[in-house]
Structures are given as structure tokens and as C-alpha cells.
Scaffold this active site. Structure first.
Site, short mmCIF file in Angstrom:
data_model
loop_
_atom_site.label_atom_id
_atom_site.label_comp_id
_atom_site.label_asym_id
_atom_site.label_seq_id
_atom_site.Cartn_x
_atom_site.Cartn_y
_atom_site.Cartn_z
N ASP A 262 0.87 -1.17 0.00
CA ASP A 262 0.00 0.00 0.00
C ASP A 262 0.91 1.22 0.00
O ASP A 262 2.11 1.13 0.31
CB ASP A 262 -0.97 0.00 1.19
C1 BGC Z 1 -4.96 3.30 -0.16
C2 BGC Z 1 -5.04 2.29 -1.29
C3 BGC Z 1 -4.84 3.00 -2.60
C4 BGC Z 1 -3.49 3.71 -2.56
C5 BGC Z 1 -3.19 4.48 -3.83
C6 BGC Z 1 -3.69 4.12 -0.23
O1 BGC Z 1 -3.72 5.15 0.70
O2 BGC Z 1 -5.03 2.62 1.07
O3 BGC Z 1 -6.28 1.64 -1.27
O4 BGC Z 1 -4.92 2.10 -3.66
O5 BGC Z 1 -3.50 4.65 -1.50
O6 BGC Z 1 -3.98 5.61 -3.92
#
Ligand code: BGC
Length: 789
Positions: free
Chosen positions: A232
Site C-alpha cells: 500500500d
Molecule cells: C490506499 C489504497 C490506494 C493507494 C493508492 C492508499 O492510501 O489505502 O487503497 O490504492 O493509496 O492511492
């Protein structure tokens, strides 16, 4: 499919530095390309973009995205219980990714809803792992059928947003296996997602990004995952530990800083280069897999030219299939609509409304109240937010059907979307919301997102405070508009600020001004005799006291995507028969909800003390009343269940076929979601009263019947036996304990229509999703010592 380059030949030609560079992104959204003389082939860069409910392609400007179709969010799609619909939405999102030039869509999310307070529950399908796993697999199949990859997220046990980057989850292994890992396992085994995204949180003190048990032993060795594990965003704390644990691609890129850590660790003999090779190979395979889509690297839509903030031209919309996808979004929004309550008024159900009533007749007047009628609530806040190609407001759609019968008043202030536009702040100030720049609870790399989060907190705070003069003025105006109406339709629900990534709710109630409005309209209707209908827009459950019993009907529209307006109007006037059912229990009070005493934890740790008992499993175990049980949803018709047949095809293998006949005994065609539950009343461990083990959504014409069939396998009767020997020195297997099992078929988890009991023998062998893999992982589980449940 033939890769555009020979992964092994390229890997063999790369230097250690180049291999390490592949293990983190180029920037926020792209992987690292490599092209130099001497390589057998150049390694292209691929682009990832957020989903899951529509494509969010970056424009290079913070928080500005290329327009795309906004579909209902996952919790809405969860209420459809419709695998094929979810698959078709996945296909559309994949097509848009190809058109705009994105090779991997960051979704679906299949985390369990441990508590309805989690701010990101709108992004997840349900509180049940079978349901989430089935719909998650359908989504992955749909997107990937277009040659675009997915990222199954957030792995694992990411069930709250506050403190999400550091909270340590403590749960016994049985709870993890049966509840928090099961949906991931199902999607991995059934649909082969190209990537899995690790979560932010820690599990037993170890960040998911560095958790070898999760990323290698369970995901790869046991479930056979062959794709790449992506972090993530900013979830990696120790890059070397993460590589060792099995994390392949760190996102976003770190400008080479963590690549250097990897190189240094190999040179110092702390990290085996073979481990780097394995991770680099998986990243190369991901790029190679995406390459048939990469001839469209920019995508035809982008090739026509697009500047951040632009709307799309007619030609670009055509390339996106925007019309077709808007129609699909409307079909999806309709399928998600869930009729929670529909009481009789003057001898017939409050809904549907009569489309043919005469505008000139006072009895035909409809007061539409609520700002969400004019400003459709289509999605939640945070990384899943799509810039929709268009939005259909319910008010416009209602006017298109019954225009001259409708009076409208907003009833409460519409709280704007973003904190970073000054006029939004001015509107908030008029509503008594004081916006103070303060430290957000969770650090964000995007300043604008951090500000949005602060706004969310300010809005939530303000709705607890006394009502502002502006709120009272809006209520008075609404009451005046409703005074002469025969029907009052109130659009209520949660402002965007309540359902927001990186924040959790601290109440399940609607905002105070809406509750006050609903009470005053309920008082009014006692004098006028009007029918009072509530349309809700929210991504996860709300409590409904004190107004619930004073309204005639409640239609749950969820966060229904950009076409929700037309879908709601169709359902209110009976052009569509709502067939959705809730996939998350609506509790009576927040105090009743699973894990409450431990909710969000303390001192950096959260104990999942309720074990496998979340969602309906919790309320059933406590014999606790709920507002609407898991699986509940009404229809404009009625269904009768009969002729249950339970056929044990192979007792040892646990192969059982269950079937029944469902008849539409009403006057209109409708969809019924038929649910199969299994219980193990004499289990030697504490097991839930019943667990969902099958579901089918069937369309049945008026007066017609359908035979519905479910196939059960051994695993459907099993629990995770943490104490049992695996045969390789480790402990923990799926175990079907011999004895009686209860088979129940119903219209909801608390509306069981048919039941039978069967006997099955003990199954000492592993029940099979995949028969042999679970026993054969070679590495030692951390649960052997000390953590066994
Ligand atoms: C989120 C993800 C997301 C990623 C990219 C993160 O903060 O938890 O779900 O895909 O950001 O935006």
C-alpha cells in the site's frame, strides 16, 4: 499470451542495482522502466491507477483525475449479491483502463467489516468472507478479462482507518483463517489476481509489508499465489525486511533511497541475492503480463490530448464507451437498491408511488426534501474517489417522471466535497462548521488529502453540536414545502465527510440536522396523513432511532455511483422492483456492534477478542435484536420457498447438493437472493449459529417458480483447527468434524424458510478449495510458537 520480452533473459542481464530498482516505483503511479544497450529487451514502465469503483487515472496534478465512469461502491455492489453484474462492471472498468492507458487497477478491496464504524466500509463488499470472496473473484475476473491487472487489497486485517499505519492487530489464527483471510484466499484461488496489495497495519507487531507469514507462507506457499505483492502507498518501513518477507514492489517510488538499502544489504551478506532475483522476476512478469495492454501505454483517450481538469470531448467519451458504461452503472445502481421497509398506508404498501396520479389533484403532490436529491451521493472519500463522466441527480430523474407534481426543498445544508476550495469553507462556516487546520490523525503525503481529512473531522464534530440558525431555516422551508403534499420523499444519509479513507465514524447516527428534519416531517405527517418515504445514501449502516418507526418506507440507495438518480426514481415509481439485500447487518445501536469494547484498540494494539463472531455471527451468538439482519431486503412482490432437497453425493468428500423451489407469488416480476446457511450444532469449538455457504440471485416472473441449486464441499462444513497437527511439524488445518450439520435456506439470515439436518463423517484429510496445498507449505508458521488460537 507471449510476453513482449523474455523475463529470464532480461533478469539474467540485469545488474544488482537494476534489479533493486525494479522493486520500487518510478513515482506515485508508474513502475521503473529499464532500457540500455546490452539488454536483450527494454523493460517498459506500466501505470497503476486507483479503483475499485471506477478508474482514477492520474493527471500529474495532485487530486485531479481523468474523468471515468463512477460505479456503485463495493458495499452497494455487495447488496446486489450478483456475481455476473460485478463481473460486468469489472469488464467496463478494465475497458476504461485500456482506453485511458492504465495497466493495473488498484482493487478490489475484500476486507471484512469488523465494525460498521470503519470509515472505509463503503469500499468493501460485506461482513461475510464467502460473499466478499465470491464478488471479489467476479470483479477480478471481469477486469482481467480485458487484459488489465487488479490488485487485491488490503492484505490483511485492515479493519479500521484510525491509526491504520501503526495499529497492531492481535487475533488468534482461527479468527484470521476463517474471517480475515478467507475472502482473500477465495479470490486468489479462484481468480488469480495479478497483484495483491499489502495493508498498512501490523499483525502481531509485524507490519503487513514485512510479514513473511502473510506474504510468503500463507499467500504463496499455501494458496499458490504467483503474482506480485505490491505495498500500500508508503506502507513500507524497512525495505530489506519487506523484500525478505515477500513484498515485491514498493509504492510509490522513493527516488532510489530504498533501492540502495536493498543493494547494500546484498553486498553486506544480509540479504540473499536470490531473494532479490525472485522479487524482480515477479515484477518483470507483471510488466510482461501487462504488455499486451501497453501498446496502448497512454491509451487512445489520452492520445487525443487531455489537460488536468479538462472534461472529456465527445470523441474521448466515445472511446471510453461512456454512454454504454453509464447505462451499466444505472443497471448496477438499480440492482443494489435495497427496500428495507415498506409499510401499508391506507391498505396498500407505501411504495411504489403511482406514476399516473394527476398533477392537478392535491392527492398527487410529492414533496421531495433533502439536498442529496439535488446533489447525488455517489461515492465515498479518499483514494477511491472517481471524477465521474456525468452525474444523474435523483431530483432531475423524479421530475422527468412526475415533474409538475413535485416540490423541492433542500432541508439541510449540502456539505461540500473538498476542504481546499474557499467557497466550500464559506458554506461550512454558514452551517456552523468551524474548520481549524490541525494535525490529522493519520499523516498523509498529499497536503490536500490531509486537509480533506481535517474537514471530515470538523464536519463530524459539528453535527453533534446544537443546530445552527441556517439549519433551522432550511427545516422550516422544507416543512412548508411538505405541508400540502400527499407524499413526502426525504433524501437523507451520510455526507461524504463521514465515510472517508483514513478516518472512522464515531457515531452510527445520521447528522443531527437530518435527524431533526426527519422528526419534524414525521410530526407533520401525523397531521396531514401524507405518506413519508426515506431514501438513504450511505456506504455503511446507520442507526434509525428515533425516526424509523414513524416513516412508512425506507429505500437504501447506498453510494450508488453516477447513475444512481435514475435508478432511485425508477424504483420509487415501480419501474424497477428493488431486489438488493443488505450484506452488512444494520444494528439497533452502536453499543451492540461486534468488538465494541476493543474497537480501535489502545496503545497501538487492537485485540480481536470477539474472534470469528463478527457481523451476523455476533448478533446471532448474542441473540441480539437488530434493525435489519444480514441478507434482508424486501420486494414489490413476495416469494415462497418449498421442496427442499438435500442430496449427499459423497459423504466422505463432503459433497452435498441442496436445492429448493422459489416461487414469485406476487403480481410483478422480481429478483430474490436465496441464501444457504450451514450450522454445526454439536461442534467441539465455539462456532457461529449459522454461516453463509451459498447464495444465488434469481429473477422470477410473476406467478413463476425457479429451482435453485447449491453445491457444498467439505470446506463448507469445516473450521480452522489450530491445535491439529499438519503432519509436517506445524499445527493448524481445516477440519470437518463428524456429526450433524444444519442446512438452512432463507430469504435472510433471520428469515429461514427451509431446513434439514444431515450427518457427515469426520474428515481428517484437508477439505478442498485446493486439496493438497494447505498441508504442504514447507516454511514454519509463526503460529506454531505462542500464537496458536
Ligand atoms: C490506499 C489504497 C490506494 C493507494 C493508492 C492508499 O492510501 O489505502 O487503497 O490504492 O493509496 O492511492
Amino acid at each position: 499470451m507471449t510476453p513482449p520480452f523474455d523475463v529470464d533473459a532480461v533478469l539474467a542481464a540485469l545488474t544488482l542495482e537494476e534489479k533493486a530498482s525494479l522493486l520500487s516505483g518510478l513515482d506515485d503511479w508508474y513502475t521503473q522502466p529499464i532500457d540500455r544497450p546490452g539488454l536483450p529487451d527494454a523493460v517498459p514502465s506500466i501505470e497503476v491507477g486507483d479503483g475499485p469503483h471506477g478508474l482514477r487515472k492520474e493527471t500529474g496534478v495532485d487530486m485531479v483525475w481523468v474523468p471515468a465512469t463512477g460505479f456503485p461502491t463495493a458495499s452497494a455492489m455487495g447488496a446486489s449479491w450478483d456475481r455476473d453484474l460485478v463481473r460486468r462492471v469489472g469488464v467496463a472498468i478494465g475497458e476504461e483502463a485500456r482506453a485511458e492507458g492504465v495497466q493495473v487497477v488498484l482493487g478490489p478491496g475484500v476486507n471484512m467489516k469488523r465494525s460498521p464504524l470503519c470509515g472505509r466500509n463503503f469500499e468493501y463488499f460485506s461482513e461475510d468472507p464467502l460473499h466478499s470472496g465470491e464478488l471479489g473473484a467476479a470483479y477480478v475476473r471481469g477486469v482481467q478479462s480485458t487484459g488489465v491487472g487488479t490488485s487485491l487489497k488490503h492484505f490483511a486485517a485492515n479493519n479500521q482507518e484510525i491509526e491504520r499505519t501503526r495499529i497492531s492487530v492481535v487475533a488468534d489464527e482461527r479468527t484470521l483463517r476463517e474471517t480475515y483471510l478467507a475472502a482473500f484466499e477465495r479470490v486468489v484461488r479462484l481468480a488469480d489476481p495479478w497483484t495483491v496489495m499489502c495493508s498498512y497495519n501490523r499483525l502481531h507487531g509485524v507490519h503487513a509489508s514485512e510479514n513473511r507469514w502473510l506474504l510468503t507462507e500463507v499467500l504463496r506457499d499455501e494458496w499458490g499465489f504467483e503474482g506480485a505483492v505490491v505495498s500500500d502507498w508508503n506502507a513500507v518501513h524497512d525495505r530489506v525486511a519487506a523484500v525478505k518477507a515477500g513484498l515485491d514492489l514498493e509504492m510509490p517510488g522513493t527516488g532510489g533511497r530504498t533501492d540502495a538499502d536493498v543493494v547494500a544489504a546484498v553486498r553486506a551478506g544480509e540479504l540473499d541475492e536470490a531473494v532479490v532475483d525472485a522479487a524482480a522476476r515477479r515484477v518483470l512478469r507483471l510488466v510482461a503480463r501487462a504488455f499486451p495492454g501497453a501498446e496502448l501505454v497512454d491509451g487512445p483517450v489520452m492520445q487525443l490530448g487531455h489537460t488536468a481538469g479538462d472534461r472529456l470531448s465527445a470523441d474521448q467519451l466515445a472511446l471510453l464507451k461512456a454512454e454504454e458504461h453509464h447505462a451499466l452503472a444505472r443497471e448496477a445502481a438499480s440492482a443494489c437498491l435495497t427496500l428495507l421497509r415498506n409499510e401499508d398506508v391506507h391498505g396498500s404498501p407505501a411504495l411504489p408511488l403511482d406514476a399516473a396520479a394527476d398533477a392537478a389533484d392535491a392527492a398527487g403532490r410529492i414533496a421531495v426534501i433533502g439536498a442529496f436529491a439535488a446533489h447525488a451521493r455517489i461515492q465515498g472519500g479518499g483514494s477511491s474517489g472517481v471524477d465521474p463522466t456525468r452525474v444523474d441527480a435523483p431530483l432531475d430523474a423524479l421530475r422527468a417522471i412526475a415533474g409538475d407534481r413535485i416540490d423541492y426543498a433542500p432541508g439541510y445544508v449540502y456539505l461540500p466535497k473538498n476542504a481546499y476550495q474557499d467557497d466550500n469553507l464559506a458554506t461550512l462556516a454558514a452551517h456552523g462548521v468551524e474548520f481549524v487546520e490541525e494535525r490529522p490523525k493519520v499523516a498523509r503525503r498529499s497536503a490536500t488529502l490531509a486537509k480533506e481529512l481535517q474537514l471530515a473531522e470538523a464536519v463530524q464534530r459539528a453535527t453533534r453540536d446544537a443546530l445552527s440558525p441556517e439549519a433551522l431555516r432550511l427545516q422550516d422551508e422544507a416543512l412548508a414545502a411538505a405541508g400540502e403534499a400527499d407524499t413526502i420523499v426525504v433524501f437523507a444519509g451520510l455526507p461524504l465527510a463521514f465515510e472517508q479513507e483514513a478516518n472512522d465514524r464515531d457515531t452510527l447516527a445520521l447528522p443531527g440536522d437530518q435527524v431533526a428534519l426527519l422528526n419534524r416531517l414525521a410530526d407533520l405527517r401525523e397531521h396531514t396523513g401524507a405518506r413519508l418515504i426515506v431514501v438513504l445514501s450511505n456506504g455503511s449502516p446507520v442507526t434509525m432511532d428515533p425516526w424509523h418507526d414513524r416513516v412508512d418506507a425506507v429505500l437504501e440507495a447506498w453510494l450508488g455511483g453516477q447513475a444512481v438518480g435514475g435508478a432511485v426514481a425508477d424504483a420509487l415509481f415501480g419501474r424497477v422492483n428493488p431486489g438488493g439485500k443488505v450484506a452488512e447487518t444494520f444494528p439497533l445501536a452502536v453499543e451492540d456492534t461486534p468488538g465494541q469494547p476493543n474497537w480501535i484498540g489502545e496503545r497501538g494494539t487492537v485485540l480481536y477478542g470477539e474472534g470469528v463472531f463478527i457481523g451476523y455471527r455476533w448478533y446471532d451468538a448474542l441473540r441480539r435484536g437488530v434493525r435489519y439482519p444480514f441478507g434482508h431486503g424486501l420486494s414489490y412482490t413476495a416469494f415462497a420457498y418449498a421442496d427442499l432437497a438435500v442430496d449427499i453425493v459423497d459423504a466422505d468428500a463432503g459433497e452435498v447438493v441442496v436445492s429448493c423451489t422459489v416461487s414469485n407469488v406476487g403480481a410483478v416480476a422480481g429478483d430474490e437472493v436465496v441464501q444457504l446457511y450451514v450450522g454445526d450444532p454439536d461442534a467441539e469449538v465455539h462456532r457461529p449459529l449459522r454461516e453463509l455457504r451459498g447464495f444465488e440471485r434469481v429473477r422470477i416472473g410473476a406467478g413463476e417458480s425457479a429451482r435453485v441449486e447449491f453445491r457444498l464441499e467439505s470446506r463448507d462444513f469445516a473450521y480452522w483447527d489450530s491445535a491439529a497437527e499438519r503432519g509436517d511439524g506445524r499445527r493448524g488445518v481445516w477440519r470437518r468434524e463428524g456429526g450433524a450439520f444444519r442446512i438452512e435456506v432463507g430469504a435472510s439470515s433471520r428469515d429461514i424458510r427451509l431446513g434439514a439436518e444431515i450427518d457427515l463423517p469426520d474428515d481428517p484429510a484437508l477439505p478442498a478449495l485446493v486439496p493438497d496445498a494447505l498441508l504442504m507449505g514447507a516454511a514454519t508458521s509463526r503460529f506454531v510458537e505462542g500464537h496458536a488460537g
